[in-house]
Design an enzyme around this catalytic site. Structure first.
Site, PDB file in Angstrom:
ATOM      1  N   ASP A  98     -22.994  31.600 -24.615  1.00 38.92           N
ATOM      2  CA  ASP A  98     -22.300  29.978 -23.293  1.00 38.92           C
ATOM      3  C   ASP A  98     -22.239  30.775 -21.954  1.00 38.92           C
ATOM      4  OD1 ASP A  98     -21.554  27.404 -23.514  1.00 38.92           O
ATOM      5  OD2 ASP A  98     -18.972  28.841 -23.125  1.00 38.92           O
ATOM      6  N   ARG A 139     -29.782  13.182 -18.810  1.00 37.29           N
ATOM      7  CA  ARG A 139     -28.625  15.149 -18.874  1.00 37.29           C
ATOM      8  C   ARG A 139     -28.513  15.795 -19.738  1.00 37.29           C
ATOM      9  NH1 ARG A 139     -22.918  11.734 -20.053  1.00 37.29           N
ATOM     10  NH2 ARG A 139     -22.697  14.067 -18.572  1.00 37.29           N
ATOM     11  N   LYS A 140     -29.413  15.396 -21.582  1.00 35.09           N
ATOM     12  CA  LYS A 140     -29.060  16.625 -22.077  1.00 35.09           C
ATOM     13  C   LYS A 140     -30.125  18.251 -22.319  1.00 35.09           C
ATOM     14  CE  LYS A 140     -28.996  13.122 -25.123  1.00 35.09           C
ATOM     15  NZ  LYS A 140     -29.197  12.098 -25.798  1.00 35.09           N
TER      16      LYS A 140
HETATM   17  C1  3VV Z   1     -27.286  22.619  -6.569  1.00 38.21           C
HETATM   18  C2  3VV Z   1     -27.682  23.380  -7.221  1.00 38.21           C
HETATM   19  C3  3VV Z   1     -26.758  23.383  -8.259  1.00 38.21           C
HETATM   20  C4  3VV Z   1     -26.852  24.235  -9.577  1.00 38.21           C
HETATM   21  C5  3VV Z   1     -25.730  25.406 -10.049  1.00 38.21           C
HETATM   22  C6  3VV Z   1     -25.743  25.784 -10.684  1.00 38.21           C
HETATM   23  C7  3VV Z   1     -24.672  26.766 -11.470  1.00 38.21           C
HETATM   24  C8  3VV Z   1     -23.598  26.152 -11.717  1.00 38.21           C
HETATM   25  C9  3VV Z   1     -22.188  26.641 -11.699  1.00 38.21           C
HETATM   26  C10 3VV Z   1     -21.100  26.306 -11.982  1.00 38.21           C
HETATM   27  C11 3VV Z   1     -21.272  25.338 -13.636  1.00 38.21           C
HETATM   28  C12 3VV Z   1     -21.482  26.442 -14.731  1.00 38.21           C
HETATM   29  C13 3VV Z   1     -20.742  26.640 -15.566  1.00 38.21           C
HETATM   30  C14 3VV Z   1     -21.080  27.593 -17.053  1.00 38.21           C
HETATM   31  C15 3VV Z   1     -19.849  28.285 -17.151  1.00 38.21           C
HETATM   32  C16 3VV Z   1     -20.037  28.542 -19.137  1.00 38.21           C
HETATM   33  C17 3VV Z   1     -20.522  27.637 -19.567  1.00 38.21           C
HETATM   34  C18 3VV Z   1     -19.306  26.771 -19.750  1.00 38.21           C
HETATM   35  O1  3VV Z   1     -18.663  27.339 -20.339  1.00 38.21           O
HETATM   36  S1  3VV Z   1     -19.240  25.508 -19.600  1.00 38.21           S
HETATM   37  C19 3VV Z   1     -17.179  24.684 -20.121  1.00 38.21           C
HETATM   38  C20 3VV Z   1     -16.784  24.365 -21.553  1.00 38.21           C
HETATM   39  N1  3VV Z   1     -17.656  22.627 -21.374  1.00 38.21           N
HETATM   40  C21 3VV Z   1     -16.872  21.654 -21.081  1.00 38.21           C
HETATM   41  O2  3VV Z   1     -15.654  22.353 -20.501  1.00 38.21           O
HETATM   42  C22 3VV Z   1     -17.445  20.122 -21.703  1.00 38.21           C
HETATM   43  C23 3VV Z   1     -16.196  19.757 -21.535  1.00 38.21           C
HETATM   44  N2  3VV Z   1     -16.670  18.073 -22.189  1.00 38.21           N
HETATM   45  C24 3VV Z   1     -16.615  17.591 -21.546  1.00 38.21           C
HETATM   46  O3  3VV Z   1     -16.262  17.435 -19.948  1.00 38.21           O
HETATM   47  C25 3VV Z   1     -17.212  16.364 -21.935  1.00 38.21           C
HETATM   48  O4  3VV Z   1     -17.978  16.578 -23.215  1.00 38.21           O
HETATM   49  C26 3VV Z   1     -19.170  16.279 -21.288  1.00 38.21           C
HETATM   50  C27 3VV Z   1     -19.241  16.433 -19.377  1.00 38.21           C
HETATM   51  C28 3VV Z   1     -20.212  17.604 -21.567  1.00 38.21           C
HETATM   52  C29 3VV Z   1     -19.497  15.429 -21.576  1.00 38.21           C
HETATM   53  O5  3VV Z   1     -19.388  13.865 -21.629  1.00 38.21           O
HETATM   54  P1  3VV Z   1     -19.691  12.564 -21.050  1.00 38.21           P
HETATM   55  O6  3VV Z   1     -18.525  11.898 -21.973  1.00 38.21           O
HETATM   56  O7  3VV Z   1     -20.315  12.479 -19.463  1.00 38.21           O
HETATM   57  O8  3VV Z   1     -21.070  12.560 -22.040  1.00 38.21           O
HETATM   58  P2  3VV Z   1     -20.993  11.812 -24.008  1.00 38.21           P
HETATM   59  O9  3VV Z   1     -21.262   9.972 -23.785  1.00 38.21           O
HETATM   60  O10 3VV Z   1     -20.081  12.788 -24.339  1.00 38.21           O
HETATM   61  O11 3VV Z   1     -22.873  13.071 -24.403  1.00 38.21           O
HETATM   62  C30 3VV Z   1     -23.574  12.588 -24.081  1.00 38.21           C
HETATM   63  C31 3VV Z   1     -24.879  12.345 -24.918  1.00 38.21           C
HETATM   64  O12 3VV Z   1     -24.898  13.423 -25.168  1.00 38.21           O
HETATM   65  C32 3VV Z   1     -25.202  12.861 -26.282  1.00 38.21           C
HETATM   66  N3  3VV Z   1     -24.326  14.185 -27.639  1.00 38.21           N
HETATM   67  C33 3VV Z   1     -22.987  14.509 -27.831  1.00 38.21           C
HETATM   68  N4  3VV Z   1     -22.819  16.023 -28.302  1.00 38.21           N
HETATM   69  C34 3VV Z   1     -24.074  16.310 -28.939  1.00 38.21           C
HETATM   70  C35 3VV Z   1     -24.327  16.736 -29.703  1.00 38.21           C
HETATM   71  N5  3VV Z   1     -23.506  17.410 -30.164  1.00 38.21           N
HETATM   72  N6  3VV Z   1     -25.130  16.773 -30.027  1.00 38.21           N
HETATM   73  C36 3VV Z   1     -26.451  15.822 -29.785  1.00 38.21           C
HETATM   74  N7  3VV Z   1     -26.007  15.193 -29.125  1.00 38.21           N
HETATM   75  C37 3VV Z   1     -25.100  15.111 -28.479  1.00 38.21           C
HETATM   76  C38 3VV Z   1     -24.133  11.707 -26.688  1.00 38.21           C
HETATM   77  O13 3VV Z   1     -24.290  10.979 -28.161  1.00 38.21           O
HETATM   78  C39 3VV Z   1     -24.338  11.095 -25.268  1.00 38.21           C
HETATM   79  O14 3VV Z   1     -26.457  10.792 -25.450  1.00 38.21           O
HETATM   80  P3  3VV Z   1     -27.134   9.462 -25.191  1.00 38.21           P
HETATM   81  O15 3VV Z   1     -26.233   9.881 -23.067  1.00 38.21           O
HETATM   82  O16 3VV Z   1     -25.865   8.401 -25.285  1.00 38.21           O
HETATM   83  O17 3VV Z   1     -28.207   9.230 -25.147  1.00 38.21           O
END
Ligand code: 3VV
Length: 160
Positions: free
Chosen positions: A67, A112-113
């Site tokens: 992850d 976004r995906k």
């Molecule tokens: C300026 C420079 C920047 C660079 C920075 C880089 C580094 C940054 C530093 C650090 C950040 C990263 C740190 C990583 C740490 C390691 C990874 C982790 O541990 S992450 C924590 C665990 N994960 C969560 O806590 C998420 C909890 N979930 C959520 O908050 C929400 O569910 C969220 C935001 C992920 C999505 O929510 P919604 O409401 O925005 O989106 P929806 O509607 O659920 O899905 C969007 C699209 O995805 C599809 N989708 C959803 N699930 C799917 C699936 N299983 N398969 C296929 N499609 C799916 C849906 O059908 C939808 O598609 P359609 O847009 O309609 O086309």
């Protein structure tokens, strides 16, 4: 401002307290993730703290590491992204104490995906596990939810 993809080499930790890569998390994996030819790489050795069955790495510890490596995809695109879905095939037991080389790739992006894949191999190149993940790009506001009163877990020198 346009985003310049980083050059090959080490990538910055997510933040100091990150369970996967934070250098100040005493319970963390202290992963060091590198970019090499467009892929994310981490060489990691699980230790006795990560055992499930005696001498064999716990699947949850492997999931944590995967992850986190996937989480470095944010650096490829210049936007943070979080896990929506993570799926792992455990092909072979991962011995505690053995080198494990993990490679993750951003296969494609649809809006976004982010569709990601990863593979872990041992020192001989034998496959240990494979994984797929869907990460969703989020804005920085996503990380500004409720916080514990002790804000020392946050860093003033990293993005989050
Ligand atoms: C300026 C420079 C920047 C660079 C920075 C880089 C580094 C940054 C530093 C650090 C950040 C990263 C740190 C990583 C740490 C390691 C990874 C982790 O541990 S992450 C924590 C665990 N994960 C969560 O806590 C998420 C909890 N979930 C959520 O908050 C929400 O569910 C969220 C935001 C992920 C999505 O929510 P919604 O409401 O925005 O989106 P929806 O509607 O659920 O899905 C969007 C699209 O995805 C599809 N989708 C959803 N699930 C799917 C699936 N299983 N398969 C296929 N499609 C799916 C849906 O059908 C939808 O598609 P359609 O847009 O309609 O086309």
């Amino acid at each position: 401002m346009t985003w310049e993809p980083p050059h090959d080499g080490p990538l910055p930790q997510h933040h100091h307290n990150c369970l996967g890569c934070g250098d100040r998390n005493p319970h963390g994996h202290h992963l060091q993730v590198r970019l090499e030819g467009g892929a994310l790489h981490a060489r990691h050795t699980f230790d006795e703290r990560h055992a499930g069955a005696p001498g064999i790495t716990h699947g949850g510890a492997i999931a944590t590491v995967l992850d986190d490596v996937f989480g470095f995809a944010g650096y490829l695109i210049g936007q943070p992204a979080v896990t929506r879905s993570l799926s792992i095939d455990y092909d072979r037991p991962v011995p505690v104490g053995a080198i494990c080389d993990i490679t993750a790739r951003l296969e494609r992006r649809e809006d976004r995906k982010l569709f990601l894949t990863a593979e872990g191999v041992d020192a001989s190149g034998a496959r240990l596990f494979t994984a797929r993940a869907l990460f969703l790009v989020v804005d920085l506001q996503h990380f500004h939810g409720p916080r514990p009163p002790d804000s020392s877990a946050r860093s003033s020198r990293t993005l989050l």
